[in-house]
Design a protein around this motif. Structure first.
Motif, PDB file in Angstrom:
ATOM      1  N   THR A  66       0.847  -1.197   0.000  1.00  0.00           N
ATOM      2  CA  THR A  66       0.000   0.000   0.000  1.00  0.00           C
ATOM      3  C   THR A  66       0.879   1.243   0.000  1.00  0.00           C
ATOM      4  N   THR A  67       0.299   2.345  -0.408  1.00  0.00           N
ATOM      5  CA  THR A  67       1.016   3.629  -0.378  1.00  0.00           C
ATOM      6  C   THR A  67       1.340   4.022   1.062  1.00  0.00           C
ATOM      7  N   GLU A  68       0.448   3.702   1.972  1.00  0.00           N
ATOM      8  CA  GLU A  68       0.681   4.045   3.383  1.00  0.00           C
ATOM      9  C   GLU A  68       1.925   3.352   3.921  1.00  0.00           C
ATOM     10  N   LYS A  69       2.100   2.074   3.577  1.00  0.00           N
ATOM     11  CA  LYS A  69       3.282   1.348   4.044  1.00  0.00           C
ATOM     12  C   LYS A  69       4.553   1.925   3.427  1.00  0.00           C
ATOM     13  N   ARG A  70       4.473   2.339   2.188  1.00  0.00           N
ATOM     14  CA  ARG A  70       5.632   2.960   1.547  1.00  0.00           C
ATOM     15  C   ARG A  70       5.982   4.270   2.236  1.00  0.00           C
ATOM     16  N   MET A  71       4.980   5.067   2.574  1.00  0.00           N
ATOM     17  CA  MET A  71       5.219   6.331   3.257  1.00  0.00           C
ATOM     18  C   MET A  71       5.786   6.098   4.658  1.00  0.00           C
TER      19      MET A  71
END
Length: 214
Positions: A66-71
């Motif tokens: 997910t984008t959240e995990k990348r951030m």
């Protein structure tokens, strides 16, 4: 000396004591607090599993679902990079090291913060550190591991990814042997199983690498 002894304190003390008392025959000297992994017999199945874990040369490229995990990862990387500036002034070297630690700890199912603390205690983040008992690199890997589960070339333990991979695989092995008991696994990693000095030093050092949002 006060507080938690450093690796250098303990090894220096042990070396001085041994030199001064070498002529006293069978007198037993106290073991150094921070020593190194102890070579033990490995079942063929365990050896094969560890060898495969070491030999799998997947590059340390993080993948995110997910984008959240990348951030979250990028925030961690930025925070850790800032804290490590004095230890590794070169930005690219610093980022490569942190990326590899992050990747290898997750690959082995380890807590990244704890491993950062272990590296601080073991080598103070020095790539070419060598202990008095011959342990090498960031995670102070004893050369016999190259023979047991590697290709026999102990020189590769100074390669960043190889060293971190060996260290993480070995620590995971010890955690499984100790049924998830971190205290005993850290002691086994250090060759001082059941003693508190080394695990406590790692726990204390790990506090320096806690993510502010964790």
């Amino acid at each position: 000396m006060t507080g938690v002894p450093t690796r250098r304190d303990c090894l220096t003390w042990a070396g001085t004591a041994a030199a001064g008392l070498s002529g006293l025959g069978s007198l037993a000297l106290p073991e150094p607090v921070f020593a190194g992994q102890v070579e033990e017999p490995l079942a063929d199945s365990v050896r094969s599993t560890l060898s495969y874990a070491i030999a799998n040369k997947a590059p340390p490229v993080p993948e995110f679902t997910t984008t959240e995990k990348r951030m979250d990862h990028l925030r961690w990387l930025g925070a850790m990079s800032e804290r490590m500036k004095k230890r590794k002034p070169d930005f690219q070297t610093r980022i490569e090291f942190l990326q590899t630690v992050w990747y290898e700890t997750r690959r082995a199912g380890l807590d990244t913060t704890m491993v950062m603390g272990l590296i601080q205690v073991e080598s103070a983040f020095r790539k070419f550190a060598i202990s008095r008992v011959g342990a090498r690199g960031y995670m102070q890997i004893m050369p016999f591991w190259s023979r047991l589960i590697g290709d026999g070339d102990a020189g590769k333990l100074f390669n960043m990814q190889a060293n971190l991979r060996f260290g993480c695989v070995i620590l995971r092995h010890y955690l499984e042997r100790e049924r998830g008991d971190t205290f005993l696994a850290l002691g086994r990693y250090n060759g001082s199983r059941g003693r508190s000095e080394y695990p406590n030093a790692v726990y204390a050092a790990a506090k320096n690498w806690v993510h502010p949002d964790a």
